[in-house]
Write a protein that holds these residues in place. Structure first.
Motif: not given
Length: 659
Positions: A168-178, A198-202, A228-235
């Motif tokens: 998944v090429l995106d803003s990262g992931v919260r890998a510990t999510h249930t 780590n995902d800081c953008a959801n 992870r290819i997106l910043h915390c502001n999703n850009s």
């Protein structure tokens, strides 16, 4: 196609002005080396930052390893005061760098350079505006396991895609999510802000939960590999996105699915991202992309590749989402999937849930999960097979307001126990002649790989089917048209059938005058044309000869190939004539044939046209194809363009007349 071609036309006068400013050369001077194209939009650009893309070996580039090919242009960039930032050797051959105007010009003179492109910033739309049954399923899953409304509040899935990798090429992931039950991990980041993967953008966590979340995902046990290819502001910039694509092409453990819920600035073509998408598919990844959220039908959003799966978004009422983050549409779309008012996992805690999200970003991962389910069953699944799976299993005709050119297909996950029935491939309508022997092999498959027995009804007199092999053979003895049904049966008496017509013509002809090409003027969508069907549309730059639609092949101004084709059965004993109207315009100069279009029937090339054939208006081209009577052949138009100036080949009013 559309944006790149219009971009090419925008660049041609600019290049002309630039060359004119240098002064006209003397009549005896050696012509200047053509400059590689500079792609610049003036919108959302990072000042002074560029992507330099080299020609691949199949485009006339050096026949050496990528690292060796990069050495010369890298040296040029550094010698001109440039700062090289990232090197790309997998998804594409090239690098990003901060460059002066002088450095850009020097690199454009390098014959190994395909083009130079400004780096742009791409903002994503976010936020509100092993088999089993999931009760109380979220609506986006509930909808894709049933053909019709109303929803039944459950999601039935045939498998769980355990062990299948989805990048998944995106803003990262919260890998510990249930939601992920320990199946998610970050593997690479192109963003250097200290957050790693780590995902800081959801956005990335939400998308990943639609792929493989235990509650929200289509593939309940797939493994998420976050790039992870997106910043915390999703850009992100072109450079950062291509960096993640390049890493994935080079390092992904295959077989694997790759999901990119990424849209380009303004939904406009970013050539470097498109070339990187091509590189990912070439590397063997099963790539799922989005149409974008711009309520447009021009198919310009990047990244894109004609072989990839491109998803649009639908609503709870089975309409295209035209509300918040309205879904784009068009002939490039593979299918629709729920992407309006959907729910998924968030980044803020291990149980964070987000509701009311809209966008094609959230329909694509449902398709990625569906491909993961198919990949679990067939580890050798190809990109073409994955796309065919989405198309062939989709629910058709259920959607409304889908937008001009879009297919009426809604993503479908086959639930419960797979059908035990064999599948018979329909061979299409057949034509033969009295007294001429025929041989037709029927192809069928069985889900349990059991031995099949074949039977047929309605065969023309003189023909029979081999019960063990499925081969139809013999010599027709009487003229006429028969309705044939072929059946394959397994030992458990499960069966599948295919029906078609078989016309036997008398010796010496008997052809009634008829036009055989389907959708000859391209006015009725794209079917039965196949291939690069996004080339079929209404284009203001290329008016139709009649009606409003044409097929516009190439015209980008860089190295590429596009083709469309369809299968045609030509009856025996007929006189057959193929005709088409062709308009060619070009920016090429110098009297050398650089760009071309071929017309083929089967394996026979009927004609080749080039930029040297450019002329105002449409020109009628005709061919006697009577030699193919009695055969089912494929008519193919192929446009091929080199890496310099554009040539457009526009086709209208195709016909194959028999008499």
């Amino acid at each position: 196609m559309f944006l790149s071609q219009s971009m090419s036309r925008a660049l041609v006068p600019v290049l002309g002005i630039a060359l004119a400013a240098l002064g006209a050369p003397a009549a005896t001077a050696t012509p200047a080396t053509p400059l590689a194209p500079l792609y610049a939009t003036g919108v959302d650009e990072v000042t002074g930052r560029y992507i330099v893309v080299l020609k691949r070996p199949d485009q006339g580039g050096p026949q050496v390893a990528a690292e060796e090919a990069l050495a010369g242009p890298l040296a040029t960039a550094r010698a001109a005061g440039g700062t090289v930032r990232k090197e790309f050797t997998a998804a594409l051959r090239g690098f990003s760098a901060d460059l002066s105007d002088e450095a850009v010009t020097k690199l454009r003179k390098d014959p190994s350079v395909a083009y130079v492109q400004t780096v742009r910033v791409h903002q994503q739309d976010v936020g509100p505006a092993a088999g089993g049954t999931q009760p109380n399923a979220p609506w986006h899953l509930d909808r894709i396991d049933q053909r019709q409304l109303p929803l039944n509040n459950t999601y039935n899935y045939p498998d769980d895609a355990a062990g299948v990798r989805v990048y998944v090429l995106d803003s990262g992931v919260r890998a510990t999510h249930t939601e992920f039950e320990g199946r998610a991990a970050g593997v690479y980041t192109a963003i250097n802000d200290g957050n790693g993967t780590n995902d800081c953008a959801n956005h990335g966590t939400f998308v990943s939960s639609h792929v493989a979340g235990k509650t929200y995902g289509a593939a309940k046990k797939a493994s998420i590999k976050a790039v992870r290819i997106l910043h915390c502001n999703n850009s992100a910039s072109t450079e950062e996105i291509v960096d993640g694509m390049n890493w994935t092409a080079a390092n992904a453990v295959k077989p694997a699915v790759a999901n990119m819920s990424i849209q380009s600035s303004g939904g406009n073509t970013d050539q470097a991202m498109d070339d990187a998408a091509k590189g990912m598919v070439d590397a063997g990844l099963l790539l799922v992309l989005i149409a974008g959220n711009f309520n447009k039908g021009d198919c310009r959003n990047s990244p894109k590749d004609s072989r990839a799966i491109i998803m649009a978004a639908s609503t709870k009422t089975d309409a295209r989402n035209t509300g918040s983050n309205a879904s784009s549409y068009g002939s490039c779309v593979t299918a629709f999937a729920p992407g309006a008012d959907v729910t998924g996992a968030g980044k803020d805690s291990n149980s964070h849930v987000l509701t009311g999200w809209y966008g094609t970003s959230f329909s694509a991962p449902l398709a990625a999960g569906t491909v993961a389910l198919a990949l679990q069953k067939n580890a050798s699944l190809t990109m073409a097979q994955a796309k065919d799976h989405i198309i062939n299993t989709a629910t058709t005709g259920a959607l409304s307001n889908i937008g001009t050119g879009s297919p009426n297909r809604l993503l479908y996950v086959e639930s419960g126990t797979p059908s035990p029935n064999p599948t018979v491939n329909n061979p299409g309508n057949q034509t033969s002649t009295v007294g001429t022997a025929v041989s037709l092999q029927i192809q069928a498959s069985d889900p349990q790989n059991e031995t099949l027995t074949y039977s047929a009804s309605g065969l023309p007199a003189g023909l029979s089917i081999n019960a063990s092999s499925g081969l139809i053979s013999g010599t027709p003895s009487a003229a006429g048209t028969s309705s044939v049904s072929v059946t394959a049966t397994d030992p458990g008496n499960n069966s599948g059938s295919a029906s078609f017509t078989w016309t036997v013509n008398p010796v010496g002809g008997g052809c009634a005058p008829k036009q055989l090409v389907g959708n000859p003027g391209f006015e009725n969508g794209t079917s039965p044309w196949t291939g690069d069907t996004w080339t079929i549309n209404s284009f203001p730059q290329q008016p139709a000869r009649t009606g409003t639609r044409v097929s516009w092949l190439v015209g980008y101004g860089y190295s590429t190939t596009e083709r469309i084709s369809q299968s045609i059965a030509i009856p025996s004993g007929c006189t057959a004539t193929l005709s088409l109207y062709l308009h060619i315009d070009t920016a090429e100069t110098g009297g050398v044939a650089r760009d071309s279009m071929t017309v083929r029937i089967g394996n026979t090339t009927l004609a080749t046209y080039s930029n040297l054939n450019a002329a105002p208006g449409y020109v009628l081209r005709t061919f006697n194809v009577s030699a193919f009577a009695g055969q089912t052949v494929t008519l193919t138009f192929t446009g091929t363009e080199n890496s310099s100036r554009q040539t457009s080949f526009t086709i209208d009013d195709v016909a194959l007349n028999i008499s």
